[in-house]
Design a protein around this motif. Structure first.
Motif, mmCIF file in Angstrom:
data_model
loop_
_atom_site.group_PDB
_atom_site.id
_atom_site.type_symbol
_atom_site.label_atom_id
_atom_site.label_comp_id
_atom_site.label_asym_id
_atom_site.label_seq_id
_atom_site.Cartn_x
_atom_site.Cartn_y
_atom_site.Cartn_z
ATOM 1 N N GLU A 380 16.804 -37.641 -11.070
ATOM 2 C CA GLU A 380 17.939 -38.322 -10.445
ATOM 3 C C GLU A 380 18.320 -39.595 -11.191
ATOM 4 O OE1 GLU A 380 18.342 -37.211 -5.852
ATOM 5 O OE2 GLU A 380 16.682 -38.575 -6.253
ATOM 6 N N GLU A 381 17.362 -40.232 -11.861
ATOM 7 C CA GLU A 381 17.687 -41.409 -12.663
ATOM 8 C C GLU A 381 18.310 -41.013 -13.992
ATOM 9 O OE1 GLU A 381 14.771 -44.409 -13.062
ATOM 10 O OE2 GLU A 381 14.018 -44.212 -11.010
ATOM 11 N N TYR A 382 17.904 -39.839 -14.519
ATOM 12 C CA TYR A 382 18.468 -39.362 -15.784
ATOM 13 C C TYR A 382 19.874 -38.819 -15.589
ATOM 14 C CZ TYR A 382 19.025 -36.554 -19.993
ATOM 15 O OH TYR A 382 19.495 -36.013 -21.159
ATOM 16 N N ASN A 383 20.052 -38.060 -14.526
ATOM 17 C CA ASN A 383 21.344 -37.465 -14.208
ATOM 18 C C ASN A 383 21.363 -37.195 -12.714
ATOM 19 O OD1 ASN A 383 23.461 -35.495 -13.744
ATOM 20 N ND2 ASN A 383 23.551 -35.228 -15.973
ATOM 21 N N LEU A 384 22.351 -37.716 -12.022
ATOM 22 C CA LEU A 384 22.385 -37.621 -10.566
ATOM 23 C C LEU A 384 22.347 -36.192 -10.069
ATOM 24 C CD1 LEU A 384 24.974 -40.407 -9.666
ATOM 25 C CD2 LEU A 384 22.500 -40.468 -9.375
ATOM 26 N N VAL A 385 22.715 -35.236 -10.910
ATOM 27 C CA VAL A 385 22.750 -33.833 -10.480
ATOM 28 C C VAL A 385 21.349 -33.234 -10.441
ATOM 29 C CG1 VAL A 385 23.684 -31.540 -11.020
ATOM 30 C CG2 VAL A 385 25.077 -33.582 -11.399
ATOM 31 N N LEU A 386 20.442 -33.739 -11.272
ATOM 32 C CA LEU A 386 19.124 -33.132 -11.417
ATOM 33 C C LEU A 386 18.158 -33.645 -10.355
ATOM 34 C CD1 LEU A 386 18.759 -33.383 -15.297
ATOM 35 C CD2 LEU A 386 19.435 -31.381 -13.955
ATOM 36 N N PRO A 387 17.135 -32.851 -10.009
ATOM 37 C CA PRO A 387 16.097 -33.325 -9.089
ATOM 38 C C PRO A 387 14.970 -34.013 -9.838
ATOM 39 C CG PRO A 387 15.752 -31.017 -9.555
ATOM 40 C CD PRO A 387 16.993 -31.407 -10.318
ATOM 41 N N ASP A 388 14.135 -34.748 -9.102
ATOM 42 C CA ASP A 388 12.878 -35.244 -9.656
ATOM 43 C C ASP A 388 11.906 -34.074 -9.740
ATOM 44 O OD1 ASP A 388 13.994 -37.712 -9.679
ATOM 45 O OD2 ASP A 388 12.830 -38.524 -8.015
ATOM 46 N N ILE A 389 11.198 -33.974 -10.864
ATOM 47 C CA ILE A 389 10.280 -32.858 -11.093
ATOM 48 C C ILE A 389 8.936 -33.421 -11.520
ATOM 49 C CG2 ILE A 389 9.834 -30.744 -12.387
ATOM 50 C CD1 ILE A 389 12.840 -30.566 -12.906
ATOM 51 N N SER A 390 7.868 -32.930 -10.925
ATOM 52 C CA SER A 390 6.527 -33.314 -11.373
ATOM 53 C C SER A 390 5.626 -32.091 -11.396
ATOM 54 C CB SER A 390 5.929 -34.398 -10.467
ATOM 55 O OG SER A 390 5.662 -33.884 -9.189
ATOM 56 N N LEU A 391 4.720 -32.095 -12.355
ATOM 57 C CA LEU A 391 3.748 -31.018 -12.488
ATOM 58 C C LEU A 391 2.375 -31.645 -12.666
ATOM 59 C CD1 LEU A 391 3.051 -27.997 -12.800
ATOM 60 C CD2 LEU A 391 3.477 -28.261 -15.252
ATOM 61 N N ASP A 392 1.453 -31.323 -11.759
ATOM 62 C CA ASP A 392 0.086 -31.832 -11.812
ATOM 63 C C ASP A 392 -0.867 -30.678 -12.085
ATOM 64 O OD1 ASP A 392 1.505 -33.959 -10.861
ATOM 65 O OD2 ASP A 392 0.046 -34.526 -9.334
ATOM 66 N N TYR A 393 -1.899 -30.977 -12.859
ATOM 67 C CA TYR A 393 -2.988 -30.016 -13.043
ATOM 68 C C TYR A 393 -4.299 -30.744 -12.786
ATOM 69 C CZ TYR A 393 -6.465 -27.001 -15.162
ATOM 70 O OH TYR A 393 -7.581 -26.226 -15.372
ATOM 71 N N ASN A 394 -5.146 -30.171 -11.924
ATOM 72 C CA ASN A 394 -6.437 -30.758 -11.593
ATOM 73 C C ASN A 394 -7.511 -29.698 -11.738
ATOM 74 O OD1 ASN A 394 -5.232 -33.287 -10.389
ATOM 75 N ND2 ASN A 394 -4.361 -31.757 -9.019
#
Length: 846
Positions: A380-394
């Motif tokens: 959303e900070e990069y482009n208002l159209v896009l979502p925030d995305i996170s990928l975690d691996y544990n």
């Protein structure tokens, strides 16, 4: 500590304070040979230091004992050149001379202490069919805080009394005094980030000192033993007769390196920290206790001061090494820990952390590791159209010789998007569990989570989350669990402008297992009423109910009710010490993330002069801290004096501050980014000393300065600036003659060859007439008739065939001409045809 001992200590502190109207300090006077005019200087210790410039001599009075460094920046004019010098003096001052500073003339009358009193009452009740959850409890507490400036330093006090004992006892009190000698504390205190091996990290009660003497950082504590090994009883009342001490002494080799020793009644350690490069620190500590058991730690830290930070540490502790209470229990630990953060830009980040270790306690061995990685994209900070995305691996592994042996891995994929005013999110979480000892207990788990947060009214929200968890078992029957979490809350809603505010929440969580056909319900309810009888008073009544409804096999079902009444009142009271002072201080720090705030990993910058609008200058010490003492009540501005580095500010600049009689200590920080630069002025040197003084305000705009292949114009203040990488030394700095205004000439140096970072000025002075075209003609006046034309008058010095100005032929009569020519940018073009059938063209700016 007995009451008698506390009274004796307090009497000693007060006696020392009241006798300290004459403050003792070391003083030494040193003379340093100089040439030229001193522009400014940087000194390690600026307290009580006076500087006086005498012919060819700089006299420094008030140097502290120890080794000091003084950097003097001077300028000297030789012929037409200005030579800048930077001289480093290193001086060792012996503590043989003592001078007293009479502080009786400092006004402490009407000194204000800022205070708060807090009273509380609470009652809680738990009811259940299971006996362990049936009880009633009532508590009351009284808390008083105050802080203010005194003739002996800044004092902070706290008194806390309650009607029921816990591991901290039924009362706590603290008095802390901070001054130029350090921090003196009596009563309850906490120590953190000192040493995992030697110092406890929980409440203690006693006397302590923490301060800096020359190059030594010293910390000492002596008091009651609320301190012991793990699994020992923690109640203070059981061991309050056991006195002990601990402390540490570090010797600062420079601002980034030190060596030291830590100790307590039971163990001691040697430690060091050093800089391997501009981006890498190394820390090590080795401890030994009374039983000769050892502990070892090594930490390597890396930071490129921009977007990458990393740390790796090694720990090796004997199984029976004495560990203080409250810190991480590393007994029997042998292994590594690491973490790293990479933030290449504002919308992307990557994190790693983990550890790998074996551990032995009471001959029982453990072999564990864990690794975590996260990639986070702020869509959303990069482009208002896009979502925030996170990928975690544990991933993790746990192994105990006679208990468990497993591996587990998990991914967490998240999407988050704000749609209009509604926050929504999605999670997908696959998990694999492997029991190495018994494969029948293996399983896979897949979770899907959907959630959202909806604003209802002002300060009122509803948040809901639904989770579906599917278990794929190795041998047992597969099953699924469904979890619904409903959360409604109100945050500080005012009732009809009555200074009455409501807050609260309602939460309902239900979990259903489709295999066991069982439902687990938890309900939480809270409601609060807040009333402000005055701007500094706060009365709060709150209630809380928790209902747990679970299958009887867990024996956790119960109803918990709580009622609380609290009142807080801020107030000030005045103590007349007879005399008082105001201190203005703060830090100039490298703002790595450009947010204008001093964050945990950001450091101060040494040797930066900070100027107060009354003319005082304080240079930051090795920690980046500046300080102005005894500042009268008034409105001030704070500025930073720039040197060879360009200082860019990440928050408001300059800083403005209003000091009044009720402000005793004001902190103003500067967040900055620093870059090397070449800079200077084009100006008129009215007094002819070769230096641009504060009263010389004749400057020249749009003068072209050539640095290497780059052309820069001076601004309205006659100033130019060129930012460079490294220290420079490869480019010339010179002035473009044609850009000097008409009727002016260059009297200073035209060219500085192969310069490094620093200041290079060009001196210009007026001339009654300016010859052009190799002395064939002379311009006498130029007038702007309107926005499109110039009127130019002059005379012919040598015979010519014709003269053109801006491509228009000029008429000459009796060797004199007056011409009206069209404007063509900011330049006037003169073309002269001579009688030898040659011509030439000249330009000048106006």
């Amino acid at each position: 500590m007995s009451l008698k001992k506390r009274i004796v200590f307090f009497f000693l502190v007060m006696t020392f304070g009241f006798s300290a109207t004459l403050e003792l300090g070391f003083q030494e006077t040193k003379n340093f040979p100089i040439k030229g005019i001193v522009k400014y200087f940087v000194i390690d210790h600026s307290d009580y230091t006076e500087i006086e410039q005498q012919p060819n001599m700089l006299v420094v009075t008030g140097l502290k004992p120890g080794r000091s460094k003084i950097i003097v920046f001077t300028e000297i004019k030789e012929d037409e050149r200005i030579i800048k010098t930077k001289t480093l003096y290193s001086v060792l001052v012996n503590p043989v001379k003592i001078v007293t500073y009479d502080k009786t003339n400092v006004d402490y009358s009407g000194n204000v202490f800022y205070s708060n009193i807090n009273l509380g009452y609470g009652h809680s009740r738990s009811r259940s069919q299971f006996a362990q959850h049936n009880w009633d409890a009532t508590y009351m507490y009284y808390k008083f805080d105050s802080q203010g400036d005194t003739p002996w330093g800044y004092m902070t006090n706290r008194l806390y009394i309650k009607n029921k004992a816990d591991y901290q006892g039924v009362y706590r009190f603290t008095t802390k005094l901070q001054n130029s000698y350090g921090i003196f504390t009596i009563g309850d205190q906490y120590f953190t980030d000192k040493s995992n091996m030697i110092f406890p990290a929980q409440p203690l009660q006693g006397l302590s000192y923490d301060g800096v003497l020359n190059n030594l950082d010293i910390m000492l504590f002596y008091g009651n033993n609320n301190f012991g090994q793990w699994a020992a009883g923690m109640e203070r009342e059981q061991r309050n007769s056991d006195l002990f001490m601990f402390g540490g002494i570090n010797y600062n080799i420079d601002k980034n390196s030190y060596i030291g020793v830590n100790f307590n009644n039971y163990a001691g350690s040697l430690l060091f920290k050093t800089i391997l490069s501009n981006q890498m620190d190394l820390y090590g500590e080795m401890g030994i206790d009374k039983s000769s058991d050892l502990a070892r730690e090594v930490k390597l830290t890396y930071s490129n001061k921009k977007d990458l930070n990393a740390k790796i540490s090694y720990h090796n502790y004997d199984e029976n090494f004495y560990i203080p209470i409250g810190v991480v229990d590393y007994r029997g630990y042998l292994g590594w820990q690491y973490n790293a953060n990479y933030n290449p830009n504002y919308y992307l980040s990557f994190k790693l952390d983990g550890e790998n270790y074996v551990k032995s306690i009471s001959k029982l061995g453990f072999d564990n590791y864990r690794n975590n990685a996260q990639l986070y994209f702020k869509g959303e900070e990069y482009n208002l159209v896009l979502p925030d995305i996170s990928l975690d691996y544990n991933e993790s592994r746990g192994k105990s010789e006679n208990n468990y042996n497993y591996k587990q891995s998990q991914y967490v994929f998240r999407l988050k998007k704000k749609i209009y005013d509604i926050d929504s999110w999605f999670k997908y979480i696959p998990l694999t569990y492997t029991n190495i000892s018994n494969s029948a207990q293996d399983y896979n788990k897949n979770s899907i989570v959907l959630g959202g947060k909806v604003p209802l009214l002002k300060n009122m929200y509803y948040q809901g989350e639904y989770s579906w968890e599917n278990y794929d078992m190795a041998t047992a029957a597969d099953y699924a669990e469904y979890v619904y979490n409903s959360f409604f809350y109100v945050h500080s809603v005012e009732v009809l402008s009555t200074r009455l505010y409501l807050d609260g929440f309602f939460q309902y969580i239900t979990r259903y297992n489709n295999n066991l056909r069982e439902r687990y319900d938890n309900t939480y309810f809270s409601f609060g009423v807040n009333y402000h009888p005055n701007p500094d008073g706060h009365l709060r009544l709150s209630s809380y109910r928790k209902i747990i409804d679970e299958p009887d096999v867990y024996q956790r079902s119960r109803i918990l009710d709580e009622l609380r009444v609290e009142y807080s009142q801020n107030f000030n009271y005045t103590i007349n010490f007879g005399k008082g002072r105001t201190q203005l201080t703060g830090m100039v720090f490298m703002d790595e993330n450009y947010n204008g705030e001093l964050d945990e990993n950001e450091h101060g910058i040494a040797e930066i002069p900070v100027k107060l609008s009354n003319g005082e200058i304080s240079t930051t010490n090795k920690f980046g801290v500046y300080r102005f003492k005894d500042v009268p009540a008034n409105k001030y501005s704070l500025d930073i004096i720039e040197g060879d580095k360009k200082i860019m500010f990440t928050d408001e600049y300059p800083k403005y501050v209003q000091l009044n009689s009720q402000q005793n200590r004001v902190i103003v920080n500067f967040g900055v980014i620093m870059t090397n630069r070449i800079y200077g002025y084009a100006y008129a040197d009215d007094n002819g000393n070769g230096v641009k003084d504060s009263g010389e305000n004749t400057v020249y705009e749009n003068v072209r300065i050539i640095i290497g292949d780059t052309i820069i114009k001076t601004n309205k203040d006659g100033y130019y600036e060129y930012l460079i990488q490294g220290a420079g030394g490869s480019d010339d700095v010179q002035i473009d003659f044609s850009s000097i205004p008409v009727f002016h000439k260059l009297v200073g140096q035209r060219k500085f060859s192969k310069v490094g970072v620093g200041r290079y000025d060009f001196i210009i002075e007026k001339s009654s007439a300016r010859p052009f075209a190799d002395d064939y003609l002379e311009i006498q006046s130029i007038d702007k008739m309107d926005g499109t034309q110039y009127k130019i008058t002059g005379k012919i010095i040598k015979p010519v065939l014709s003269v053109y100005m801006n491509n228009q032929k000029i008429g000459v009569e009796d060797g004199v001409f007056t011409a009206v020519i069209p404007k063509n940018g900011d330049k006037i073009k003169i073309k002269v045809f001579t009688r030898d059938k040659s011509f030439f063209v000249k330009y000048f700016s106006y």
